[in-house]
Design a protein around this motif. Structure first.
Motif, PDB file in Angstrom:
ATOM      1  N   GLU A  18       0.803  -1.226   0.000  1.00 10.21           N
ATOM      2  CA  GLU A  18       0.000   0.000   0.000  1.00 10.21           C
ATOM      3  C   GLU A  18       0.836   1.276   0.000  1.00 10.21           C
ATOM      4  OE1 GLU A  18      -3.211  -0.095  -0.684  1.00 10.21           O
ATOM      5  OE2 GLU A  18      -2.791  -2.238  -0.831  1.00 10.21           O
ATOM      6  N   ASP A  19       2.077   1.222   0.470  1.00 15.92           N
ATOM      7  CA  ASP A  19       2.927   2.403   0.370  1.00 15.92           C
ATOM      8  C   ASP A  19       4.014   2.139  -0.665  1.00 15.92           C
ATOM      9  OD1 ASP A  19       4.729   0.694   1.644  1.00 15.92           O
ATOM     10  OD2 ASP A  19       4.627   1.735   3.561  1.00 15.92           O
ATOM     11  N   TRP A  20       4.817   3.187  -0.985  1.00 16.27           N
ATOM     12  CA  TRP A  20       5.803   3.010  -2.035  1.00 16.27           C
ATOM     13  C   TRP A  20       6.912   2.050  -1.614  1.00 16.27           C
ATOM     14  CZ3 TRP A  20       6.757   2.360  -6.693  1.00 16.27           C
ATOM     15  CH2 TRP A  20       8.070   2.329  -7.172  1.00 16.27           C
ATOM     16  N   GLN A  25       9.549  -2.942  -2.796  1.00 14.89           N
ATOM     17  CA  GLN A  25      10.055  -4.215  -2.269  1.00 14.89           C
ATOM     18  C   GLN A  25       9.484  -5.384  -3.073  1.00 14.89           C
ATOM     19  OE1 GLN A  25      12.371  -4.793  -0.135  1.00 14.89           O
ATOM     20  NE2 GLN A  25      12.116  -6.982   0.319  1.00 14.89           N
ATOM     21  N   ALA A  26       8.204  -5.324  -3.387  1.00 17.26           N
ATOM     22  CA  ALA A  26       7.572  -6.395  -4.167  1.00 17.26           C
ATOM     23  C   ALA A  26       8.149  -6.466  -5.574  1.00 17.26           C
ATOM     24  CB  ALA A  26       6.063  -6.162  -4.231  1.00 17.26           C
ATOM     25  N   ILE A  27       8.378  -5.296  -6.177  1.00 20.36           N
ATOM     26  CA  ILE A  27       8.940  -5.272  -7.534  1.00 20.36           C
ATOM     27  C   ILE A  27      10.358  -5.820  -7.547  1.00 20.36           C
ATOM     28  CG2 ILE A  27       9.689  -3.734  -9.406  1.00 20.36           C
ATOM     29  CD1 ILE A  27       7.348  -1.873  -8.507  1.00 20.36           C
ATOM     30  N   SER A  28      11.155  -5.367  -6.588  1.00 21.06           N
ATOM     31  CA  SER A  28      12.579  -5.729  -6.596  1.00 21.06           C
ATOM     32  C   SER A  28      12.818  -7.178  -6.183  1.00 21.06           C
ATOM     33  CB  SER A  28      13.362  -4.785  -5.686  1.00 21.06           C
ATOM     34  OG  SER A  28      12.890  -4.842  -4.351  1.00 21.06           O
ATOM     35  N   THR A  29      11.820  -7.798  -5.562  1.00 26.37           N
ATOM     36  CA  THR A  29      11.980  -9.211  -5.177  1.00 26.37           C
ATOM     37  C   THR A  29      11.130 -10.098  -6.085  1.00 26.37           C
ATOM     38  OG1 THR A  29      10.297  -8.887  -3.454  1.00 26.37           O
ATOM     39  CG2 THR A  29      12.603  -8.719  -2.801  1.00 26.37           C
ATOM     40  N   HIS A  30       9.821 -10.071  -5.921  1.00 27.05           N
ATOM     41  CA  HIS A  30       8.943 -10.974  -6.669  1.00 27.05           C
ATOM     42  C   HIS A  30       9.040 -10.753  -8.188  1.00 27.05           C
ATOM     43  CE1 HIS A  30       7.206 -12.313  -2.943  1.00 27.05           C
ATOM     44  NE2 HIS A  30       6.752 -11.103  -2.640  1.00 27.05           N
ATOM     45  N   ALA A  31       8.903  -9.491  -8.625  1.00 26.44           N
ATOM     46  CA  ALA A  31       8.889  -9.246 -10.071  1.00 26.44           C
ATOM     47  C   ALA A  31      10.207  -9.639 -10.718  1.00 26.44           C
ATOM     48  CB  ALA A  31       8.566  -7.782 -10.364  1.00 26.44           C
ATOM     49  N   MET A  32      11.307  -9.372 -10.041  1.00 27.26           N
ATOM     50  CA  MET A  32      12.595  -9.733 -10.612  1.00 27.26           C
ATOM     51  C   MET A  32      12.802 -11.250 -10.638  1.00 27.26           C
ATOM     52  SD  MET A  32      14.077  -7.027 -11.769  1.00 27.26           S
ATOM     53  CE  MET A  32      12.397  -6.640 -12.331  1.00 27.26           C
ATOM     54  N   LYS A  33      12.205 -11.956  -9.671  1.00 24.69           N
ATOM     55  CA  LYS A  33      12.292 -13.414  -9.707  1.00 24.69           C
ATOM     56  C   LYS A  33      11.458 -13.971 -10.859  1.00 24.69           C
ATOM     57  CE  LYS A  33      11.999 -17.595  -6.902  1.00 24.69           C
ATOM     58  NZ  LYS A  33      11.747 -18.175  -5.548  1.00 24.69           N
ATOM     59  N   LEU A  48       2.459  -1.926 -13.191  1.00 25.05           N
ATOM     60  CA  LEU A  48       2.547  -1.306 -11.873  1.00 25.05           C
ATOM     61  C   LEU A  48       1.165  -1.059 -11.284  1.00 25.05           C
ATOM     62  CD1 LEU A  48       4.779  -0.195  -9.978  1.00 25.05           C
ATOM     63  CD2 LEU A  48       4.526   2.004 -11.160  1.00 25.05           C
ATOM     64  N   ARG A  49       0.969  -1.476 -10.025  1.00 26.18           N
ATOM     65  CA  ARG A  49      -0.210  -1.068  -9.277  1.00 26.18           C
ATOM     66  C   ARG A  49       0.242  -0.112  -8.179  1.00 26.18           C
ATOM     67  NH1 ARG A  49      -2.836  -1.469  -3.724  1.00 26.18           N
ATOM     68  NH2 ARG A  49      -4.411   0.089  -4.225  1.00 26.18           N
ATOM     69  N   ALA A  54       0.913   5.284  -2.305  1.00 23.13           N
ATOM     70  CA  ALA A  54       2.164   4.980  -3.002  1.00 23.13           C
ATOM     71  C   ALA A  54       2.431   5.987  -4.119  1.00 23.13           C
ATOM     72  CB  ALA A  54       2.123   3.565  -3.558  1.00 23.13           C
ATOM     73  N   ALA A  55       1.402   6.385  -4.841  1.00 24.41           N
ATOM     74  CA  ALA A  55       1.578   7.347  -5.927  1.00 24.41           C
ATOM     75  C   ALA A  55       2.078   8.682  -5.394  1.00 24.41           C
ATOM     76  CB  ALA A  55       0.261   7.537  -6.678  1.00 24.41           C
ATOM     77  N   SER A  56       1.465   9.138  -4.309  1.00 29.12           N
ATOM     78  CA  SER A  56       1.879  10.404  -3.715  1.00 29.12           C
ATOM     79  C   SER A  56       3.333  10.344  -3.244  1.00 29.12           C
ATOM     80  CB  SER A  56       0.949  10.751  -2.546  1.00 29.12           C
ATOM     81  OG  SER A  56       1.335  11.942  -1.914  1.00 29.12           O
ATOM     82  N   GLU A  57       3.708   9.221  -2.627  1.00 25.18           N
ATOM     83  CA  GLU A  57       5.080   9.065  -2.137  1.00 25.18           C
ATOM     84  C   GLU A  57       6.083   8.988  -3.289  1.00 25.18           C
ATOM     85  OE1 GLU A  57       3.981   6.712   2.031  1.00 25.18           O
ATOM     86  OE2 GLU A  57       4.767   5.597   0.307  1.00 25.18           O
TER      87      GLU A  57
END
Length: 380
Positions: A18-20, A25-33, A48-49, A54-57
């Motif tokens: 829910e935050d950036w 963290q999800a992108i750099s771990t799960h997506a890269m795997k 990207l969701r 997250a968008a504001s941050e």
């Protein structure tokens, strides 16, 4: 990644974030795997969701340029953002009808979507379209004032048109019809856009910047034919902004074992609309699975010959008999893209329900996503 019909990604709404910080963290771990499993030597696309938080941050300070640099270093890119769920979209939370809040009558929805377009205009590589998907205006139960929806969409179209000019990117919004949404099937979608165009002073701007996010699960739930539906939408010159490759549950409610099996898919997080088709062709709609199950105690409910349930099922794996899925709708969309080159440039695998799938259907999330990629690529 590039594939036969354009660009293909999976939507990162499958990862609770829910935050950036947690999104990255999800992108750099799960997506890269996932990338290592399916496209280790290719430029990898990330669907990207971003929540409103997250968008504001991401727009603060140097966070967005730093993310852009990270993407370049990883040979990855973003071409689309899922902007349907504004807030909490995690298993264990109570999303249900809240996924439609704020709707397009609320200025908060407009401002959030503008932020998403600002982000995609900075991330999408030159020469590639950038899209943002969103809800179908509102939810029928909300009885939304459609004139307010029109007003805000017209303002957004002007904003996106100007941003496209400044950024030298072709940017567009995809409105995603969903069961019991303000518009939910092909006929309702066409009528909504007719009214939107009537309300707009610039028809061409609307058609350039606002189109359809065609979710295969959602249209299969309506018992629609893929080719007829997409051909009708294109025939009215509506832009197919993005296609979600997804599948719903299907069953014969007259089979007690099927009803017992589908009952195990009840869970408290997401909305699981049920569309029951009767022998006379009538389609009855229930807001959630418990309501559908309760209808089977009535004479009319027992008359239904087929159910389709809004519960996204992995594309590569049919549920155990006597349950079925509607994944043929996604297969048909891929085949239609071969017949109609240029149908759509943006394709996204969207099985966000991993965290609430019955235990027997769960696999490690990266393995599930990789298997779905293989299924899509084999059929394209």
């Amino acid at each position: 990644m590039r594939f036969a019909h354009g660009h293909l990604a999976y939507c990162t709404n499958i990862h609770p974030a829910e935050d950036w910080s947690s999104t990255f963290q999800a992108i750099s771990t799960h997506a890269m795997k996932v990338r290592e499993l399916v496209a280790s030597d290719e430029s990898f696309a990330i669907g990207l969701r971003l929540s409103a938080t997250a968008a504001s941050e991401l727009l603060r300070g140097e966070t967005l340029p730093e993310f852009r640099d990270w993407l370049a270093a990883k040979n990855a890119y973003v071409f689309t953002i899922n902007g349907f769920p504004y807030g909490d979209f995690r298993a264990g939370s109570t999303v249900k009808r809240n996924v439609f809040r704020p709707d397009w009558t609320d200025p908060a929805r407009l401002e959030y979507t503008k932020e998403l377009f600002t982000i995609i205009s900075e991330l999408v590589p030159e020469g590639i379209e950038g899209s943002v998907s969103t809800l179908p205006g509102s939810f029928k139960e909300f009885e939304a004032d459609e004139s307010l929806i029109h007003h805000q969409l017209i303002e957004l179209a002007a904003f996106v048109d100007a941003l496209s000019e400044v950024s030298n990117r072709d940017l567009h919004l995809g409105m995603e019809p969903e069961p019991l949404g303000h518009f939910e099937n092909t006929v309702e979608t066409l009528r909504f856009f007719d009214r939107l165009l009537d309300a707009s002073p610039d028809h061409e701007q609307i058609k350039r910047r606002i189109g359809i996010n065609y979710d295969c699960c959602h249209f299969a739930l309506q018992y629609e034919d893929t080719k007829q539906s997409l051909t009708a939408l294109r025939g009215e010159a509506l832009r197919i902004s993005k296609i979600h490759l997804s599948a719903a549950l299907a069953l014969d409610p007259g089979i007690p074992e099927a009803v017992e099996a589908v009952a195990r898919f009840q869970e408290p997080t997401f909305l699981h609309q049920v569309l029951a088709r009767h022998p006379d062709g009538r389609i009855e709609r229930f807001t959630d699975l418990p309501e559908g199950l309760a209808s089977l105690d009535t004479a009319d409910g027992k008359d239904a010959e087929q159910w389709r349930v809004h519960f996204h099922i992995p594309l590569d794996a049919e549920p155990a008999e006597p349950l079925k899925s509607t994944r043929q709708h996604s297969r048909d969309a891929l085949r239609l893209a071969t017949e109609l080159p240029g149908l759509c440039q943006h394709w996204e695998i969207e099985t966000y329900t991993w965290g609430v799938l019955p235990g027997a259907m769960q696999r490690p999330v990266e393995e599930q996503i990789a298997a779905e990629y293989r299924w899509v690529l084999a059929g394209s």
